[in-house]
Design a protein around this motif. Sequence first.
Motif, PDB file in Angstrom:
ATOM      1  N   ASP A   1     -10.451  11.752   6.394  1.00  0.00           N
ATOM      2  CA  ASP A   1      -9.414  12.426   7.184  1.00  0.00           C
ATOM      3  C   ASP A   1      -8.164  11.571   7.388  1.00  0.00           C
ATOM      4  N   TYR A   2      -8.168  10.371   6.848  1.00  0.00           N
ATOM      5  CA  TYR A   2      -7.055   9.452   7.076  1.00  0.00           C
ATOM      6  C   TYR A   2      -6.427   9.029   5.737  1.00  0.00           C
ATOM      7  N   PRO A   3      -5.131   8.740   5.738  1.00  0.00           N
ATOM      8  CA  PRO A   3      -4.463   8.363   4.482  1.00  0.00           C
ATOM      9  C   PRO A   3      -4.958   7.005   3.958  1.00  0.00           C
ATOM     10  N   CYS A   4      -5.261   6.975   2.665  1.00  0.00           N
ATOM     11  CA  CYS A   4      -5.669   5.735   2.000  1.00  0.00           C
ATOM     12  C   CYS A   4      -4.439   5.108   1.334  1.00  0.00           C
ATOM     13  N   LEU A   5      -4.154   3.863   1.665  1.00  0.00           N
ATOM     14  CA  LEU A   5      -2.981   3.163   1.144  1.00  0.00           C
ATOM     15  C   LEU A   5      -3.354   2.324  -0.074  1.00  0.00           C
TER      16      LEU A   5
ATOM     17  N   LEU B   1       0.428   6.207  10.998  1.00  0.00           N
ATOM     18  CA  LEU B   1      -0.327   7.340  10.460  1.00  0.00           C
ATOM     19  C   LEU B   1      -1.847   7.175  10.556  1.00  0.00           C
ATOM     20  N   ASN B   2      -2.296   6.133  11.233  1.00  0.00           N
ATOM     21  CA  ASN B   2      -3.735   5.816  11.235  1.00  0.00           C
ATOM     22  C   ASN B   2      -4.260   5.689   9.808  1.00  0.00           C
ATOM     23  N   ALA B   3      -3.440   5.122   8.946  1.00  0.00           N
ATOM     24  CA  ALA B   3      -3.827   4.925   7.552  1.00  0.00           C
ATOM     25  C   ALA B   3      -4.705   3.685   7.434  1.00  0.00           C
ATOM     26  N   PHE B   4      -5.282   3.526   6.260  1.00  0.00           N
ATOM     27  CA  PHE B   4      -6.134   2.371   6.015  1.00  0.00           C
ATOM     28  C   PHE B   4      -5.974   1.939   4.556  1.00  0.00           C
TER      29      PHE B   4
ATOM     30  N   GLN C   1       1.533   0.481  -9.088  1.00  0.00           N
ATOM     31  CA  GLN C   1       1.526  -0.458 -10.202  1.00  0.00           C
ATOM     32  C   GLN C   1       2.611  -0.164 -11.243  1.00  0.00           C
ATOM     33  N   GLY C   2       3.543   0.727 -10.908  1.00  0.00           N
ATOM     34  CA  GLY C   2       4.694   0.964 -11.760  1.00  0.00           C
ATOM     35  C   GLY C   2       4.343   1.556 -13.108  1.00  0.00           C
ATOM     36  N   ASP C   3       5.107   1.155 -14.136  1.00  0.00           N
ATOM     37  CA  ASP C   3       4.932   1.714 -15.476  1.00  0.00           C
ATOM     38  C   ASP C   3       3.581   1.337 -16.079  1.00  0.00           C
ATOM     39  N   ASN C   4       2.953   0.305 -15.538  1.00  0.00           N
ATOM     40  CA  ASN C   4       1.666  -0.144 -16.067  1.00  0.00           C
ATOM     41  C   ASN C   4       0.510   0.345 -15.207  1.00  0.00           C
ATOM     42  N   ASN C   5       0.723   1.488 -14.541  1.00  0.00           N
ATOM     43  CA  ASN C   5      -0.293   2.023 -13.649  1.00  0.00           C
ATOM     44  C   ASN C   5      -1.590   2.307 -14.400  1.00  0.00           C
ATOM     45  N   SER C   6      -2.686   1.878 -13.845  1.00  0.00           N
ATOM     46  CA  SER C   6      -4.014   2.082 -14.432  1.00  0.00           C
ATOM     47  C   SER C   6      -5.038   1.828 -13.344  1.00  0.00           C
TER      48      SER C   6
ATOM     49  N   ILE D   1      -1.440   7.381  -0.127  1.00  0.00           N
ATOM     50  CA  ILE D   1      -0.036   6.968  -0.072  1.00  0.00           C
ATOM     51  C   ILE D   1       0.090   5.656  -0.838  1.00  0.00           C
ATOM     52  N   LYS D   2       1.068   5.581  -1.720  1.00  0.00           N
ATOM     53  CA  LYS D   2       1.331   4.349  -2.458  1.00  0.00           C
ATOM     54  C   LYS D   2       2.587   3.679  -1.928  1.00  0.00           C
ATOM     55  N   SER D   3       2.577   2.358  -1.907  1.00  0.00           N
ATOM     56  CA  SER D   3       3.761   1.603  -1.510  1.00  0.00           C
ATOM     57  C   SER D   3       3.824   0.341  -2.368  1.00  0.00           C
ATOM     58  N   ASN D   4       4.880  -0.414  -2.209  1.00  0.00           N
ATOM     59  CA  ASN D   4       4.987  -1.665  -2.974  1.00  0.00           C
ATOM     60  C   ASN D   4       5.213  -2.870  -2.075  1.00  0.00           C
ATOM     61  N   ASP D   5       4.877  -2.703  -0.777  1.00  0.00           N
ATOM     62  CA  ASP D   5       5.200  -3.770   0.165  1.00  0.00           C
ATOM     63  C   ASP D   5       4.086  -3.880   1.214  1.00  0.00           C
ATOM     64  N   ARG D   6       3.637  -5.114   1.453  1.00  0.00           N
ATOM     65  CA  ARG D   6       2.548  -5.325   2.409  1.00  0.00           C
ATOM     66  C   ARG D   6       2.973  -4.971   3.835  1.00  0.00           C
ATOM     67  N   ALA D   7       4.201  -5.303   4.222  1.00  0.00           N
ATOM     68  CA  ALA D   7       4.678  -4.979   5.567  1.00  0.00           C
ATOM     69  C   ALA D   7       4.771  -3.466   5.778  1.00  0.00           C
ATOM     70  N   THR D   8       5.167  -2.734   4.739  1.00  0.00           N
ATOM     71  CA  THR D   8       5.215  -1.278   4.827  1.00  0.00           C
ATOM     72  C   THR D   8       3.830  -0.710   5.088  1.00  0.00           C
TER      73      THR D   8
END
Length: 299
Positions: A196-200, A241-244, A204-209, A226-233
């Motif tokens: 029930d919670y967003p998984c962060l 969002l109560n994400a994990f 991995q950009g163009d080399n996503n796998s 949810i994908k991000s590229n920053d640890r602080a984000t």
Amino acid sequence: MTLQQLRYVIEVAKTGSMNVAAKQLFVSQPSLSMAIRELENDVHISIFERTTKGVVITAEGEEFLGYARQIINQVELLEDKYIEAGQIKKKFGVSAQHYSFAVKAFVEMVKGFDMDKYEFAIREARTHDVIHDVVTGKSEIGILYTNDFNEKVLNKIFKDNQLEFVHLFTCEGYAYLWKNHPLAGKKVIALEELQDYPCLSFEQGDNNSFYFAEEILSTYDFKKTIKSNDRATNLNLMVGLNAFTLCSGIICEELNGSDYIAVKLAKEVTMDIGYIKRAHMNMSEIGELYIEEIKKYVG
């Protein structure tokens, strides 16, 4: 092939421009271009592609650049020891997946050096970039993990690029949460409870796998992602969002603060965390000290 030509190649790759590199090297642009072309003729490859916007390094050039940096780094060490008497700054770089303990170990290692005499770099990067940085000599060490799922693919990449993976420690899987998350009070969390919670996860950009994912269980079908590229984000998303995210359980309050906790997963899963380096190359004294700091931190 001369050391001067190798230095020219490294500077052109760094700036992406013959004109800018020529100014940095205090040579004329025609002289620089001629030296590069003579080198390409000698080694029978095209190191750069010339475009109207500058130069772009070729795939063959990337491989050549990795060897060139190794040679120049070794020459600088010799000059530092026997000629310049310490006038040249010693360099050390490490690239790592997004691990706070890797940054913490770097901080502690750097504290032991006179920054006037050393040039340090740490890069939190995507998995492909961690590997690429070590292959090209941009970083001496790359910190990442393998497990039963990705090790065959990664080990082939390491072998193809003449890299060696050195195991440091094995961790179990944990969910990393905000301390006020509804599941934060549990001692063990089942994957079904996290649905029930967003998984962060880190993109991995163009080399996503799935094999390049920094998180364990990358093929598990979480309903919300949810994908991000920053640890602080990611830390902000955990609160908002109560994400994990899924992690090794090795956390660093000094860097991330005390508002986050790691809770063990009910599903048995492990991560083998280690470092990659160029095979058959001795690690520098600084590199050895950095690895010792990591061992102390996780020990």
